[in-house]
Design an enzyme around this catalytic site. Structure first.
Site, mmCIF file in Angstrom:
data_model
loop_
_atom_site.group_PDB
_atom_site.id
_atom_site.type_symbol
_atom_site.label_atom_id
_atom_site.label_comp_id
_atom_site.label_asym_id
_atom_site.label_seq_id
_atom_site.Cartn_x
_atom_site.Cartn_y
_atom_site.Cartn_z
ATOM 1 N N GLU A 268 0.740 -1.072 -0.184
ATOM 2 C CA GLU A 268 -0.158 -0.014 -0.029
ATOM 3 C C GLU A 268 0.581 0.998 -0.016
ATOM 4 O O GLU A 268 2.120 1.478 0.777
ATOM 5 C CB GLU A 268 -1.126 0.037 0.987
ATOM 6 C CG GLU A 268 -2.458 1.050 1.405
ATOM 7 C CD GLU A 268 -3.637 0.511 -0.058
ATOM 8 O OE1 GLU A 268 -3.676 -0.542 0.326
ATOM 9 O OE2 GLU A 268 -3.538 1.879 -0.325
ATOM 10 N N ASP A 291 -2.238 -2.530 -4.184
ATOM 11 C CA ASP A 291 -3.558 -2.326 -4.100
ATOM 12 C C ASP A 291 -4.003 -1.084 -4.737
ATOM 13 O O ASP A 291 -5.015 -0.891 -5.464
ATOM 14 C CB ASP A 291 -4.158 -1.740 -2.443
ATOM 15 C CG ASP A 291 -5.619 -1.145 -2.377
ATOM 16 O OD1 ASP A 291 -6.095 -1.212 -2.878
ATOM 17 O OD2 ASP A 291 -6.086 -0.117 -1.562
ATOM 18 N N ASP A 292 -2.905 0.241 -5.003
ATOM 19 C CA ASP A 292 -3.014 1.290 -5.483
ATOM 20 C C ASP A 292 -2.986 0.829 -7.149
ATOM 21 O O ASP A 292 -3.512 1.380 -8.057
ATOM 22 C CB ASP A 292 -1.780 1.575 -4.973
ATOM 23 C CG ASP A 292 -1.981 2.487 -3.531
ATOM 24 O OD1 ASP A 292 -2.612 2.893 -3.086
ATOM 25 O OD2 ASP A 292 -1.016 2.171 -2.723
ATOM 26 N N ASN A 432 -6.557 11.199 -3.830
ATOM 27 C CA ASN A 432 -7.002 12.087 -3.085
ATOM 28 C C ASN A 432 -5.868 12.100 -1.652
ATOM 29 O O ASN A 432 -5.037 12.446 -2.128
ATOM 30 C CB ASN A 432 -7.271 10.483 -1.989
ATOM 31 C CG ASN A 432 -8.145 9.595 -2.405
ATOM 32 O OD1 ASN A 432 -9.075 9.970 -2.566
ATOM 33 N ND2 ASN A 432 -7.566 8.579 -3.136
HETATM 34 N N1 LIG Z 1 -9.113 6.473 -5.586
HETATM 35 C C1 LIG Z 1 -8.784 5.454 -5.166
HETATM 36 O O1 LIG Z 1 -9.081 4.219 -5.632
HETATM 37 C C2 LIG Z 1 -7.162 5.697 -5.956
HETATM 38 C C3 LIG Z 1 -6.623 7.022 -5.367
HETATM 39 N N2 LIG Z 1 -5.391 6.719 -5.701
HETATM 40 C C4 LIG Z 1 -4.615 8.737 -6.164
HETATM 41 O O2 LIG Z 1 -4.597 8.701 -7.231
HETATM 42 C C5 LIG Z 1 -2.836 10.013 -7.065
HETATM 43 C C6 LIG Z 1 -1.785 9.345 -7.724
HETATM 44 O O3 LIG Z 1 -1.771 7.486 -7.074
HETATM 45 P P1 LIG Z 1 -0.455 6.576 -7.332
HETATM 46 O O4 LIG Z 1 -0.524 6.423 -9.276
HETATM 47 O O5 LIG Z 1 0.025 5.532 -6.867
HETATM 48 O O6 LIG Z 1 1.085 7.635 -7.848
HETATM 49 P P2 LIG Z 1 2.347 7.818 -8.334
HETATM 50 O O7 LIG Z 1 3.231 8.701 -7.838
HETATM 51 O O8 LIG Z 1 2.542 6.651 -8.714
HETATM 52 O O9 LIG Z 1 1.668 8.253 -9.589
HETATM 53 C C7 LIG Z 1 1.866 9.826 -10.115
HETATM 54 C C8 LIG Z 1 1.187 9.792 -11.237
HETATM 55 O O10 LIG Z 1 1.205 11.535 -11.710
HETATM 56 C C9 LIG Z 1 1.749 11.597 -12.416
HETATM 57 N N3 LIG Z 1 1.941 13.540 -12.331
HETATM 58 C C10 LIG Z 1 2.156 14.622 -10.865
HETATM 59 N N4 LIG Z 1 2.053 15.706 -11.191
HETATM 60 C C11 LIG Z 1 2.117 15.417 -12.399
HETATM 61 C C12 LIG Z 1 1.176 16.308 -12.826
HETATM 62 N N5 LIG Z 1 2.289 18.264 -13.160
HETATM 63 N N6 LIG Z 1 1.070 15.960 -14.309
HETATM 64 C C13 LIG Z 1 0.951 15.043 -15.032
HETATM 65 N N7 LIG Z 1 1.656 14.730 -14.079
HETATM 66 C C14 LIG Z 1 2.008 14.511 -13.015
HETATM 67 C C15 LIG Z 1 3.000 11.241 -12.308
HETATM 68 O O11 LIG Z 1 3.769 12.093 -13.565
HETATM 69 P P3 LIG Z 1 5.672 11.229 -12.444
HETATM 70 O O12 LIG Z 1 6.084 10.213 -12.611
HETATM 71 O O13 LIG Z 1 6.178 11.845 -14.009
HETATM 72 O O14 LIG Z 1 6.202 12.680 -11.143
HETATM 73 C C16 LIG Z 1 2.552 9.629 -12.388
HETATM 74 O O15 LIG Z 1 2.707 9.563 -13.174
HETATM 75 C C17 LIG Z 1 -3.067 9.766 -5.270
HETATM 76 O O16 LIG Z 1 -3.539 10.866 -5.109
HETATM 77 C C18 LIG Z 1 -3.518 8.855 -4.945
HETATM 78 O O17 LIG Z 1 -4.141 8.728 -3.457
HETATM 79 C C19 LIG Z 1 -4.349 5.871 -5.993
HETATM 80 C C20 LIG Z 1 -5.016 4.758 -5.221
HETATM 81 C C21 LIG Z 1 -5.925 4.551 -5.532
HETATM 82 C C1 LIG Z 2 -7.161 5.425 -2.023
HETATM 83 C C2 LIG Z 2 -5.422 4.794 -2.091
HETATM 84 O O1 LIG Z 2 -5.623 3.430 -1.603
HETATM 85 C C3 LIG Z 2 -4.748 5.859 -2.501
HETATM 86 O O2 LIG Z 2 -5.611 6.795 -2.404
HETATM 87 O O3 LIG Z 2 -3.897 5.673 -2.254
HETATM 88 MG MG LIG Z 3 -3.351 3.588 -1.811
#
Ligand SMILES: NC(=O)C1=CN([C@@H]2O[C@H](COP(=O)(O)OP(=O)(O)OC[C@H]3O[C@@H](n4cnc5c(N)ncnc54)[C@H](OP(=O)(O)O)[C@@H]3O)[C@@H](O)[C@H]2O)C=CC1
Ligand SMILES: CC(=O)C(=O)O
Ligand SMILES: [Mg+2]
Length: 613
Positions: A268, A291-292, A432
């Site tokens: 997580e 999970d993510d 989130n």
């Molecule tokens: N609703 C749900 O159930 C879930 C929601 N989330 C949420 O999603 C979000 C991302 O999580 P996660 O994917 O694990 O995080 P990561 O850090 O793995 O990925 C974030 C992504 O966003 C990109 N990014 C960051 N800033 C920018 C920007 N200004 N413009 C364009 N792209 C950008 C990053 O690019 P780079 O790598 O180039 O920096 C990367 O590709 C979090 O806020 C998390 O809370 C996550 C899991 C579950």
């Molecule tokens: C919901 C969740 O797993 C996250 O925002 O990372």
């Molecule tokens: Mg999470």
């Protein structure tokens, strides 16, 4: 009041039956150690019933006199909890009240949660859990999980032995590097595995004794935490490279050694650099999932399936544009492609329908920075661009997916363009906590003439547009991971393949009713989530048998019944055999309804002003 005969029978029972015989008679998860005596029944949150101990129990267990004489029902206690909770103003204080309840009376906490999941979920999970993590140094009171630090190398198995429960079936763990969209919170990230496992019980009925939250504390690169006197973690920069990998490896091996090869290990909130890499390394060797990546994919694809019923299109008839190509983004895109392939197109064609943008812009094969390894398959042979809004115009996506951590990134102009691209644009603002959402439902409806199909990662209050009120749904992995875990645990699955996440997505989508769709949500009402988790668990168990991944044979004839038999019961244990429970052992004060009871009590004690924290 209790009769003379009753007194005699209780005494006789105690004489004939040593306490240890009495207390052993409960289900597996409620086995009570022989060492438990007297006051321990009140002190131990798993056993405590507060004033709900009957007079017979109080006498038999040796706690008579330790409690006020009134005997309350669990229902009455719930009413009091609800009343007390209302008096706290801020969500953080409400969270603290609930955490204290969990620390003192576990069944009462979970029974309270079950009475209104929609109301209480935001207090134990997103968005409040984000605040809890940021303030974890203040909130931290007593152990609710294990901290394993980089200095504990070579001793992880020993540390696991310090956890007081020996029947752990699921571990949720983080290294705190990407806590929600809040970044690196180091050891303060502990709030997340605690919250996630709380949902295993509250949303799916996994017994709390089977759940273990863990934080792997390898330091933090968050300078303000390193300088914060309230920080409770190891004060050093993050350890990376082989030292980090060795810790993870030792941890995985130790968990299996301590709790068996079927213990479920949920990754997580790991940062991108580790999330996919570690999942790839371990997913076919352990019973594990991220999970993510996978849970999020499942819930979002479920929402997309449900949206198909509104748009009257198939998944493959859409164009998808993602802002964020990290764990969540690429996880969703990959499962979405699997789902489109099931609709009869090739994987190559499916991938062509998905465009992804990260910090460096469009995942283009021509861009100088290259494409991160986990996302290579989504690279497009197109000119590089960092202009997301222009892509919304040129690619004409019908579905926008935000998993970027950038609050407000879906600007009014972008949303207005989406309304031009298609009749019913799909907007997933998944980041989130709430402040990180790419747009609010109000912004989405206002800028699409109320035509959009919207879901967010964190909850939003009902939204008004054009005389109609929309109750948008929460595209949050909490709809699926508790049910998936429940299924995996019950059938002792060896692995958790992507196919299970697609099964869960389909099961969840089927639970969305026409009423839900009319109200503007592509997910069921949260108060249905317990039942949905049971259905998801059954689908996971069936898939585990289909894929020969179940560790329990023969396959049970009635899978639904198997699920029901495992579930945690939030109702109090009756510590006395039925024949020793007597009517009339309550306070004797007859109150017709719970509300009346509270009204009476407040009348006597006067107004409660000034009691709020
Ligand atoms: N609703 C749900 O159930 C879930 C929601 N989330 C949420 O999603 C979000 C991302 O999580 P996660 O994917 O694990 O995080 P990561 O850090 O793995 O990925 C974030 C992504 O966003 C990109 N990014 C960051 N800033 C920018 C920007 N200004 N413009 C364009 N792209 C950008 C990053 O690019 P780079 O790598 O180039 O920096 C990367 O590709 C979090 O806020 C998390 O809370 C996550 C899991 C579950
Ligand atoms: C919901 C969740 O797993 C996250 O925002 O990372
Ligand atoms: Mg999470």
């Amino acid at each position: 009041m209790r009769s003379v005969k009753a007194n005699f029978l209780v005494k006789e029972y105690i004489n004939k039956n040593p306490l240890r015989v009495l207390v052993r008679a409960y289900s597996d998860e409620e086995v009570i150690p022989n060492s438990i005596r007297g006051f321990d029944y009140i002190r131990h949150p798993r056993l405590n019933k507060g004033l709900a101990f009957t007079l017979e129990e109080r006498q038999t267990l040796g706690i008579h006199g330790l409690l006020a004489s009134t005997v309350r029902t669990q229902e009455e206690q719930i009413a009091i909890c609800k009343y007390s909770l209302e008096r706290y103003g801020s969500p953080l204080n409400k969270h603290l009240y609930l955490a204290e309840l969990l620390d003192t009376n576990e069944k009462l906490f979970y029974e309270l949660m079950s009475t209104d999941v929609e109301k209480y979920l935001p207090l134990v999970y997103t968005p409040t859990v984000g605040l809890v993590c940021q303030r974890f140094g203040l909130v931290y009171k007593r152990p609710r999980g294990l901290f394993i630090t980089i200095h504990d190398k070579g001793k992880i198995h020993q540390i696991l032995r310090n956890w007081p429960e020996s029947h752990v079936r699921a571990i949720c763990f983080t290294d705190g590097e990407r806590i929600l969209g809040l970044g690196d919170l180091g050891a303060f990230g502990m709030g997340i595995p605690i919250g996630k496992l709380c949902l295993y019980t509250a949303l799916a009925g996994v017994p709390p004794a089977h759940c273990l939250p863990i934080t792997l504390d390898v330091g933090t690169n968050n300078q303000s935490l390193l300088e914060d006197p309230m920080y409770i973690g190891v004060r050093q920069k993050r350890v990376t490279g082989s030292a980090y990998d060795e810790l993870i490896e030792e941890f995985m091996v130790a968990c299996v050694k301590r709790y068996s090869q079927n213990v479920l290990l949920q990754f997580e909130d790991f940062a991108l650099a580790n999330a996919t890499r570690l999942l790839d390394r371990y997913k076919n060797a352990y019973c594990t999932f991220n999970d993510d990546i996978q849970g999020t994919a499942s819930v979002v694809v479920a929402g997309m399936y449900a949206a198909c019923r509104i748009t009257k299109k198939k998944l493959k008839e859409n164009i998808y544009l993602f802002l964020g190509a990290g764990s969540a983004g690429v996880g969703i895109a990959s499962l979405l492609c699997d789902a489109m392939v099931e609709e009869g197109i090739s994987m190559e064609e499916a991938i062509k329908k998905v465009y992804m943008v990260d910090h460096e812009g469009l995942l283009s094969t021509k861009r100088q920075s290259g494409i991160p390894p986990h996302a290579v398959k989504f690279g497009k042979d197109m000119e590089p661009t960092k202009d997301f809004a222009s892509l919304v115009t040129s690619l004409k996506p019908t579905c926008l997916v935000g998993a970027s951590t950038v609050g407000g990134a879906f600007t009014p102009a972008i949303l207005q363009q989406m309304a031009k691209n298609t009749e019913r644009p799909q907007i997933f603002a998944l980041s989130n906590p709430t402040v990180k959402a790419e747009c609010t439902p109000q912004q989405a409806y206002d800028n699409t003439e109320g035509r959009c199909i919207y879901a967010s990662g964190s909850p939003f209050p009902p939204t008004k547009y054009g005389g109609k009120t929309y109750y948008t749904g929460q595209g949050n992995n909490s709809y699926v991971f508790p049910g998936i875990a429940l299924g995996v645990i019950i059938c002792h699955a060896r692995h958790v393949p992507d196919s299970m996440f697609l099964s869960a997505a389909k099961t969840l989508a089927l639970c969305v009713t026409e009423k839900d769709l009319n109200l503007g949500r592509i997910y069921p009402h949260l108060n249905e989530v317990r039942n949905i988790s049971n259905k998801i668990a059954a689908s996971i168990i069936n898939r585990a048998y289909d894929e020969k991944l179940a560790g329990m044979y023969p396959k049970p004839k009635d899978v639904d019944c198997l699920v029901q038999q495992y579930l945690y019961n939030t109702k109090y244990i009756n510590y006395m055999p039925d024949c020793y429970n007597y009517p009339g052992s309550d306070s004797g004060i007859k109150v017709k309804t719970i509300e009346e009871m509270i009204a009476k009590s407040t009348k006597k004690t006067g107004s409660n002003k000034g009691c709020k924290k």
